[in-house]
Design a protein around this motif. Structure first.
Motif, short mmCIF file in Angstrom:
data_model
loop_
_atom_site.label_atom_id
_atom_site.label_comp_id
_atom_site.label_asym_id
_atom_site.label_seq_id
_atom_site.Cartn_x
_atom_site.Cartn_y
_atom_site.Cartn_z
N ARG A 116 0.85 -1.18 0.00
CA ARG A 116 0.00 0.00 0.00
C ARG A 116 0.89 1.24 0.00
NH1 ARG A 116 -4.50 -0.61 4.52
NH2 ARG A 116 -2.68 -0.81 5.88
N SER A 156 1.46 3.19 -11.15
CA SER A 156 0.25 2.42 -10.82
C SER A 156 0.32 1.77 -9.45
CB SER A 156 0.01 1.34 -11.88
OG SER A 156 1.12 0.48 -11.99
N GLY A 159 -1.52 4.15 -4.36
CA GLY A 159 -2.95 4.03 -4.09
C GLY A 159 -3.60 5.33 -3.68
N ARG A 180 -5.94 12.08 -13.51
CA ARG A 180 -7.22 11.64 -14.06
C ARG A 180 -7.11 11.36 -15.56
NH1 ARG A 180 -8.12 10.00 -9.39
NH2 ARG A 180 -9.27 11.33 -7.93
N GLN A 182 -4.61 10.07 -17.03
CA GLN A 182 -3.93 8.78 -17.19
C GLN A 182 -4.81 7.61 -16.75
OE1 GLN A 182 -0.83 8.69 -18.72
NE2 GLN A 182 -1.44 10.84 -18.99
N GLN A 183 -5.95 7.93 -16.15
CA GLN A 183 -6.90 6.91 -15.69
C GLN A 183 -6.29 5.97 -14.64
OE1 GLN A 183 -8.46 5.09 -19.28
NE2 GLN A 183 -9.95 6.75 -19.51
N TYR A 184 -5.39 6.50 -13.83
CA TYR A 184 -4.86 5.74 -12.71
C TYR A 184 -5.97 5.53 -11.67
CZ TYR A 184 0.12 6.24 -13.93
OH TYR A 184 1.34 6.15 -14.52
N ASP A 185 -5.98 4.36 -11.07
CA ASP A 185 -6.93 4.09 -9.99
C ASP A 185 -6.30 4.57 -8.68
OD1 ASP A 185 -9.02 3.19 -8.47
OD2 ASP A 185 -8.37 1.08 -8.46
N ILE A 186 -6.27 5.89 -8.52
CA ILE A 186 -5.61 6.53 -7.39
C ILE A 186 -6.58 7.47 -6.70
CG2 ILE A 186 -3.77 8.14 -6.71
CD1 ILE A 186 -2.09 7.09 -9.00
N ARG A 187 -6.66 7.37 -5.38
CA ARG A 187 -7.44 8.33 -4.62
C ARG A 187 -6.58 9.57 -4.37
NH1 ARG A 187 -9.73 5.96 0.70
NH2 ARG A 187 -10.81 7.97 0.63
N ARG A 204 -11.80 16.88 -9.69
CA ARG A 204 -12.13 15.46 -9.47
C ARG A 204 -11.20 14.83 -8.43
NH1 ARG A 204 -11.89 12.92 -15.24
NH2 ARG A 204 -10.13 14.36 -15.42
N ASP A 206 -10.88 13.09 -4.37
CA ASP A 206 -11.70 12.22 -3.52
C ASP A 206 -11.97 12.84 -2.15
OD1 ASP A 206 -11.85 9.55 -5.12
OD2 ASP A 206 -9.76 10.15 -5.24
#
Length: 218
Positions: A116, A156, A159, A180, A182-187, A204, A206
């Motif tokens: 993490r 990537s 997190g 955003r 790059q569409q990373y799944d990052i908060r 955008r 979180d």
């Protein structure tokens, strides 16, 4: 070479294949482990402990393990009929083998724990150090002191990003837009000492925290 010598020198001797066949049956190792370190279990005890096994499958498995003299069935009472299953000496030896296989599998086959990673992007060294101290016991912490370094340290594996909105170089707003895109799944937690403004409505992120916010780790 005699047939006996050929059998002894085989890469996979028949007795090894028989052992693998016995252990490859789904419920056999489970039953042995279930009976290990007990003075005996009834049929219903075993059935309760082995989630998903049917009564017929369990009956067949117990019968086969009895045939191999791995478990022993004893009548505890006749009226009503009550039976107890225990491991034989041979079964105790097999349990040690199964335990060793489990240890080997945990060491070499188990999926590694997911790392993490939190990236703290903040131009104030003291704030960076404070966040790192809060987080390092539970997370792998990366730090960056400006927008350029933040972009270099992003990948990537990250997190969560704690993002200073007004840091030098590309600002936190610009870094957020890049993440955003790059569409990373990052908060993304946007952090600043400034008052909330209307620009935030289109961003955008979180979460949004001011310097006075208390522990955001949860």
């Amino acid at each position: 070479m005699s047939p006996s010598d050929a059998s002894d020198s085989a890469v996979l001797p028949e007795y090894l294949l028989d052992s693998v066949s016995l252990l490859s049956k789904k419920w056999h190792p489970a039953i042995v482990r279930c009976l290990a370190d007990t003075t005996g279990c009834s049929f219903s005890d075993i059935e309760d402990r082995l989630d998903g096994v049917s009564a017929k499958v369990l009956t067949d498995a117990l019968s086969e393990l009895q045939a191999y003299e791995i478990i022993e069935r004893r009548e505890v009472s006749q009226s009503p009929l009550r039976v107890s299953y225990t491991l034989t000496e041979r079964g105790e030896e097999l349990n040690e083998v199964i335990a060793s296989l489990a240890d080997w599998g945990e060491t070499h086959l188990a999926a590694p724990a997911t790392e993490r990673v939190v990236l703290v992007a903040e131009d104030n060294p003291r704030v960076n150090e404070m966040h790192t101290t809060w987080l390092e016991e539970e997370y792998t912490v990366r730090t960056a002191s400006d927008g350029e370094e933040t972009l270099r340290r992003l990948d990537s594996d990250v997190g969560v990003v704690v993002l200073d909105r007004r840091m030098p170089g590309p600002s936190g707003d610009e870094v957020l837009d890049w993440i955003r895109s790059q569409q990373y799944d990052i908060r993304v937690v946007m952090a600043t000492s400034e008052d909330v403004d209307l620009d935030l409505l289109d961003m955008r992120f979180d979460d949004y925290l001011t310097r006075s916010s208390v522990d955001w780790r949860n």
